[in-house]
Design an enzyme around this catalytic site. Structure first.
Site, PDB file in Angstrom:
ATOM      1  N   CYS A  33     -20.296   5.204 -29.073  1.00 31.40           N
ATOM      2  CA  CYS A  33     -18.830   5.160 -28.981  1.00 31.40           C
ATOM      3  C   CYS A  33     -18.407   4.793 -27.565  1.00 31.40           C
ATOM      4  O   CYS A  33     -17.519   3.955 -27.349  1.00 31.40           O
ATOM      5  CB  CYS A  33     -18.230   6.523 -29.333  1.00 31.40           C
ATOM      6  SG  CYS A  33     -18.614   7.119 -30.984  1.00 31.40           S
ATOM      7  N   CYS A  84      24.990  11.256 -18.633  1.00 25.33           N
ATOM      8  CA  CYS A  84      25.081  10.285 -19.732  1.00 25.33           C
ATOM      9  C   CYS A  84      23.701   9.745 -20.064  1.00 25.33           C
ATOM     10  O   CYS A  84      22.708  10.073 -19.405  1.00 25.33           O
ATOM     11  CB  CYS A  84      26.024   9.133 -19.363  1.00 25.33           C
ATOM     12  SG  CYS A  84      25.408   8.155 -17.965  1.00 25.33           S
ATOM     13  N   ASP A 140     -26.064  11.412  14.517  1.00 24.40           N
ATOM     14  CA  ASP A 140     -25.215  11.294  15.695  1.00 24.40           C
ATOM     15  C   ASP A 140     -25.355  12.597  16.493  1.00 24.40           C
ATOM     16  O   ASP A 140     -25.584  13.666  15.915  1.00 24.40           O
ATOM     17  CB  ASP A 140     -23.762  11.091  15.261  1.00 24.40           C
ATOM     18  CG  ASP A 140     -22.813  11.084  16.443  1.00 24.40           C
ATOM     19  OD1 ASP A 140     -23.046  10.310  17.380  1.00 24.40           O
ATOM     20  OD2 ASP A 140     -21.855  11.883  16.438  1.00 24.40           O
ATOM     21  N   ASP A 151     -18.265   6.661  14.218  1.00 22.07           N
ATOM     22  CA  ASP A 151     -19.421   6.662  13.311  1.00 22.07           C
ATOM     23  C   ASP A 151     -19.122   5.938  12.001  1.00 22.07           C
ATOM     24  O   ASP A 151     -20.052   5.661  11.229  1.00 22.07           O
ATOM     25  CB  ASP A 151     -19.848   8.099  12.995  1.00 22.07           C
ATOM     26  CG  ASP A 151     -20.309   8.853  14.234  1.00 22.07           C
ATOM     27  OD1 ASP A 151     -20.966   8.235  15.078  1.00 22.07           O
ATOM     28  OD2 ASP A 151     -19.993  10.047  14.350  1.00 22.07           O
TER      29      ASP A 151
END
Length: 813
Positions: A20, A85, A501, A704
């Protein structure tokens, strides 16, 4: 995505197997303007990337409906104030329908309300109320009318349970009749009435056409769209058994004997077992999204807001940016904000994993869902609704759970062609038995055809990958590791090199006072009091680190009478009638202060990556203080763990070689790449990739981001910048390097689990179909086996929710 493209996520009901999902996916991709479409069978939703100038949500809903399925969502009712309205109602309706994520909105002028169907992963009631207010009206939530997707699923589960028990009651007598006919069970009493074909027909018919209606409807929709799914197999198999039995019943009229070779029990018991299997499957699938439920459960339900100088409790959805919130001791912080009054300790363990409460005061930021431990706070809301940190985490987890891993493509491809192949095998089996094995025995051949049709179900194949992705990414999220997609979860376990880092990743990212060395002639406390008092006038980060470090020693700082900053050298200040000099060698030399005996110590500190400042009081050398960006408490342990996993760990930084080497040595890192400009980090990643290494870049800053995007896997420290987290594939919420190993460990576990699922799903069909074709499997046993296959795959995936992280080695789940 191309520029201007949008993404829509739509929940789908009616899917019964992976075929499906594949059919819907193919159908959506054929629509003009659709760039990409993926359907997740386990989560029951589709993600569509499309060109909004060519296609829209209505097109997708229509296509899905034409394919035989329906798009659902949550529904909310708003009270609208100010309409005069029909034009007002039309205007609001159009405005609501423009909100991304709203699938349908209708406004009733007479009732003064709006009913909106929407996708909760893209929008919410808060956005709708803001839109109404922008149009010049007022709106508030009508809570009692809100119907959640969870409630809808609960109702569906309840309906299926009702069907199962109804089917079970009718099937048991038929099963009784069947079991009593075996030679080894002939002693079982069987009422004569159950031998009557018309009684059996009366029992089987409601099961076949009331309980089994869902299979006929699903099969019709699939065949109408020139495809096939599990419903086709079930409908064919049970119908063959039922209608052949009906034929035999009619033939028996007037014969005066009961027809005992009937197959009513085959169709009825099959349907009962399949419904039971679906019940188990739905319950198990519900458990696989436990992580999302836990995250949502962390949120506060209400907030105390000051409006018009009055304290009032409002639902969390009603909190607006700029609201002033009251948070009492023991309460949860409702939304992200900033403290404007009070001080307290906050338990942020839900976000950072840090069990020790963090002291917060005026000006500090706070995060929604964290707990105020002991102080009274006034907080100004800065981020609400979908913008809060927790909401973003939930969104990332949902997206990861809904995404497809590359390993799933094979299963999807096989599922798409599986049913027609099985039907072909079943037909061949029938003729082989009818012509050669049991010539002319139609009943025997039919029984083998039914067994083949029923045992072959693509559900297990369709569930194998998404349930593991859901469970694995959800479990990882509980430990602060957010995978942005299934493809990242799959790729992470293949990493060979981790590029770290330095600043803010390996280290704390902020300088700290590390060393205080005082000459014998001076009192250390007095020394620190004078140094701290002098430095507090400076705005330099190193000076602020010194002041913070001294203040933490509970030393009272004095007022400064005179202060002068000497750029490149240091400072000069007058404190309590004493002249304080703090700075470099040159500053001391300019003032003829003898420091020769201190230079060796200063150099030793600098070799360790520390910044040392010489201190003179009243033109006499008094000592030195050293400041450094220290490594995080867990960095060394984390690096060791990564190395034990066989990974190469490299540190990259813009700092000088000496400082970088000292930090790396302290963290246990052997390889260092120093003095790299921000734009050069991405180039370093490429160099490693050219060497055949699969690289993860771990960082926290804006500089980075290019390297994070270039790496095979980018990991952003969650305490870093939004830019870094946006560019990364994985966010490490806790800011702890041990989370890197956790991410890899979780990836390994998840991929292993997926492979186990796929192996058993393939093996099940590879073994089951031949066994059924050879006649060694009764149809009702085939049905039971089919139901068990799907449930077993889901249960195996759920084992991932018990994985323990932050452990050494690769412990089996």
């Amino acid at each position: 995505m191309t520029q201007g493209a949008k993404e829509a996520v739509l929940p789908i009901t009616g899917m019964t197997c992976a075929a499906c999902a594949v059919r819907i996916e193919k159908g959506l991709k054929k629509l003009e303007g659709v760039e990409e479409a993926t359907v997740n069978f386990a989560l029951e939703r589709t993600s569509i990337k499309y060109n909004p100038s060519v296609a829209d949500i209505d097109d997708f809903k229509k296509k899905i409906h034409d394919l035989g399925y329906e798009v659902t969502g949550e529904k909310v009712e708003l009270n609208i104030i100010g309409m005069t309205c029909a034009a007002c109602a039309t205007r609001i309706e159009k405005g609501l329908n423009k909100i991304e994520g709203v699938t349908k909105a209708s406004v009733n002028l007479a009732l003064e309300n709006a009913t909106i169907e929407y996708n909760p992963s893209q929008t919410g009631p808060n956005d709708m109320m803001k839109q109404v207010e922008k149009l010049g009206y007022q709106a508030n939530l009508k809570d009692e009318q809100q119907e959640s997707l969870a409630e809808m699923k609960a109702k569906e589960l309840e309906t299926q349970q009702g069907k199962f028990f109804f089917s079970l009651i009718l099937s048991v007598p038929l099963l009784w009749a069947m079991v009593s006919h075996f030679s080894f069970t002939s002693f079982i009493y069987l009422p004569e009435m159950l031998m009557n074909p018309w009684v059996q027909l009366a029992l089987a018919t409601p099961v076949q056409f009331i309980v089994g209606k869902q299979f006929y409807v699903g099969a019709f929709k699939a065949l109408r769209n020139k495809s096939a799914n599990m419903d086709v197999l079930v409908a064919l198999g049970t119908s063959a058994a039922y209608f052949y039995s009906l034929y035999l019943s009619i033939v028996s009229i007037g014969s005066g004997s009961h027809m005992i070779e009937l197959y009513y029990e085959t169709s009825a018991v099959l349907i009962t077992l399949i419904i039971l299997g679906k019940l188990f499957e739905v319950r198990a699938k519900g458990r696989s999204s436990e992580a999302i439920k836990k995250l949502i459960g962390l949120q506060a339900k209400t907030a105390t807001v000051i409006r018009n100088e009055i304290e009032q409790e409002v639902p969390l959805e009603d909190v607006l940016v700029g609201d002033i919130l009251i948070v009492k001791p023991g309460e949860k912080i409702p939304v992200d904000g900033e403290i404007i009054e009070g001080r307290s300790a906050l338990d942020e363990s839900m976000l950072t994993g840090e069990s020790v409460p963090i002291d917060k005061t005026i000006g500090d930021s706070v995060i929604g869902a964290t707990i105020n431990k002991n102080g009274f706070l006034k907080v100004k809301a800065t981020k609400v609704g979908r913008d809060t940190a927790l909401a973003q985490i939930i969104k990332v987890v949902e997206e990861a759970q809904g995404s497809k891993a590359p390993i799933q493509r094979l299963a999807d491809h096989i599922s798409g062609i599986f049913v027609p192949i099985v039907v072909g095998i079943a037909i061949i089996t029938f003729f082989v038995w009818f012509i050669w094995v049991a010539p002319g025995d139609f009943a025997e051949a039919l029984e083998k055809l039914i067994a083949v049709l029923v045992i072959a179900c693509p559900c297990a194949l369709g569930l194998a990958t998404p349930t593991s992705i859901m469970a694995g990414s959800g479990r990882a999220a509980e430990f602060g590791v957010l995978f942005k997609g299934g493809e990242h979860l799959e790729r992470t376990h293949r990493l060979t090199t981790i590029l770290l880092d330095k600043t803010g990743t390996v280290t704390n990212g902020a300088p700290m006072l590390t060393d205080v060395l005082v000459e014998e002639d001076f009192n250390e406390e007095k020394f620190l009091q004078l140094v701290g008092s002098a430095e507090k006038q400076s705005e330099h980060p190193l000076a602020q680190a010194i002041v913070t470090g001294i203040s933490e020693k509970n030393i009272e700082l004095l007022d400064v009478e005179e202060f002068e900053a000497i750029p490149g050298y240091g400072i000069q200040a007058k404190v309590n009638d004493q002249v304080v000099l703090a700075g470099t060698r040159r500053l001391m030399q300019q003032n003829n202060i003898k420091i020769d005996h201190a230079l060796r110590t200063m150099e030793e500190l600098e070799e360790k990556g520390k910044t040392a400042m010489l201190i003179a009081i009243n033109n006499q050398y008094a000592g030195l203080v050293a400041v450094a960006d220290t490594i995080k408490n867990t960095s060394r342990e984390a690096v060791k763990r990564l190395q034990e996993m066989g990974l190469e760990v490299v540190m990259i930084t813009g700092d000088n070689k000496r400082t970088a080497t000292a930090i790396a040595k302290e963290a246990g890192i052997d390889s260092v790449v120093a003095e790299v400009l921000p734009e050069g980090k991405a180039e370093e990643v490429k160099k490693l990739q050219k060497q055949g290494k699969i690289v993860a870049m771990v960082g926290d800053g804006i500089n980075d981001a290019p390297a994070l995007a270039t790496a095979d896997i980018g990991m952003a420290i969650g305490t870093g910048t939004d830019v870094a987290m946006e560019a990364a594939d994985i966010t490490l919420i806790r800011g702890d390097l041990t989370s890197i190993a956790d991410a890899i460990f979780m990836s390994k576990k998840t991929i292993r689990n997926i492979k186990q699922n796929l192996f058993w799903a393939f093996a099940y069909n590879a073994l089951g179909i031949p066994i059924a074709a050879l006649g060694f499997l009764a149809p009702w046993l085939a049905g039971a086996a089919m139901a068990f296959s799907s449930v077993s795959v889901v249960l195996n995936a759920l084992r991932l929710q018990r994985v323990k992280l932050n452990v050494k080695g690769d412990t089996n789940v």
